[in-house]
Enzyme design. Structure first.
Site, PDB file in Angstrom:
ATOM      1  N   GLY A   1       6.440   0.700   5.765  1.00 35.53           N
ATOM      2  CA  GLY A   1       7.314  -0.241   5.064  1.00 35.53           C
ATOM      3  C   GLY A   1       7.413   0.059   3.580  1.00 35.53           C
ATOM      4  O   GLY A   1       8.497   0.017   2.986  1.00 35.53           O
ATOM      5  N   CYS A   2       6.284   0.377   2.981  1.00 32.73           N
ATOM      6  CA  CYS A   2       6.261   0.645   1.538  1.00 32.73           C
ATOM      7  C   CYS A   2       6.994   1.939   1.208  1.00 32.73           C
ATOM      8  O   CYS A   2       7.646   2.044   0.170  1.00 32.73           O
ATOM      9  CB  CYS A   2       4.824   0.685   1.037  1.00 32.73           C
ATOM     10  SG  CYS A   2       3.992  -0.899   1.298  1.00 32.73           S
ATOM     11  N   THR A   3       6.910   2.900   2.104  1.00 30.94           N
ATOM     12  CA  THR A   3       7.620   4.161   1.918  1.00 30.94           C
ATOM     13  C   THR A   3       9.125   3.922   2.018  1.00 30.94           C
ATOM     14  O   THR A   3       9.898   4.379   1.170  1.00 30.94           O
ATOM     15  CB  THR A   3       7.154   5.209   2.956  1.00 30.94           C
ATOM     16  OG1 THR A   3       5.749   5.420   2.774  1.00 30.94           O
ATOM     17  CG2 THR A   3       7.890   6.528   2.797  1.00 30.94           C
TER      18      THR A   3
ATOM     19  N   ALA B   1      10.199   2.146  -1.194  1.00 30.04           N
ATOM     20  CA  ALA B   1      10.143   3.036  -2.354  1.00 30.04           C
ATOM     21  C   ALA B   1      11.290   4.050  -2.329  1.00 30.04           C
ATOM     22  O   ALA B   1      11.941   4.293  -3.351  1.00 30.04           O
ATOM     23  CB  ALA B   1       8.803   3.755  -2.416  1.00 30.04           C
TER      24      ALA B   1
ATOM     25  N   LYS C   1       0.815  -1.213   0.000  1.00 25.44           N
ATOM     26  CA  LYS C   1       0.000   0.000   0.000  1.00 25.44           C
ATOM     27  C   LYS C   1       0.851   1.267   0.000  1.00 25.44           C
ATOM     28  O   LYS C   1       1.834   1.352   0.716  1.00 25.44           O
ATOM     29  CB  LYS C   1      -0.893  -0.011   1.247  1.00 25.44           C
ATOM     30  CG  LYS C   1      -1.960   1.056   1.266  1.00 25.44           C
ATOM     31  CD  LYS C   1      -3.237   0.544   1.906  1.00 25.44           C
ATOM     32  CE  LYS C   1      -4.361   1.536   1.863  1.00 25.44           C
ATOM     33  NZ  LYS C   1      -4.667   2.111   0.562  1.00 25.44           N
TER      34      LYS C   1
END
Length: 153
Positions: free
Chosen positions: A41-43, A46, A36
């Site tokens: 974590g995704c940030t 990325a 998401k």
């Protein structure tokens, strides 16, 4: 490598317009799936790829992220984090199912179906390495190192 996944020959909406993965020009492709936009974590993941983009580009490698978020969500995420690579919006889970990354996950005690963080390296449109159950921190660095090893083999 036991997995033999081909890139699907169809177009998907992205932060940079429609994209067909089979028409990517670069010799190498890192395709990564994440749960998401704008989550911790995704940030982390990325930003890791974003910071190393020039090093990937120097190796003739393109980075593309995929999640089920909308293009608008991706654009907000890209803008907020100053991301410098393309994100695919896979609302219909076509790519997610193709790469078998939708898994049952435990979210706050509930069983939900979500994207299992996964990364795939392609060379000339052939899958050469895959990562399942990825940990976000340090992953981009690991992929970059593995890419260097793959290129020197």
């Amino acid at each position: 490598m036991s997995e033999n996944i081909q890139l699907p020959d169809q177009s998907f909406p992205t932060t940079e317009g429609e994209l067909n993965l089979t028409q990517i020009e670069s010799e190498w492709l890192v395709l990564y799936f994440y749960p998401k936009d704008s989550t911790p974590g995704c940030t982390t993941q990325a930003i890791g790829f974003s910071c190393l983009k020039d090093q990937f580009a120097a190796l003739n490698c393109q980075i593309i992220g995929v999640s089920r978020d909308s293009v608008k969500s991706h654009q907000n995420f890209t803008e907020k984090q100053s991301l410098n690579f393309n994100l695919i919006s896979d609302r219909q889970e076509i790519l997610c199912k193709h790469f078998d990354v939708i898994k049952e996950k435990n979210m706050y005690g509930k069983q939900v179906m979500g994207i299992e963080r996964s990364t795939f390296i392609f060379h000339n449109k052939q899958l050469v390495k895959s990562y399942r159950k990825v940990k976000a921190a340090g992953h981009a660095e690991q992929v970059l190192e593995d890419l260097k090893v793959l290129q020197s083999a």
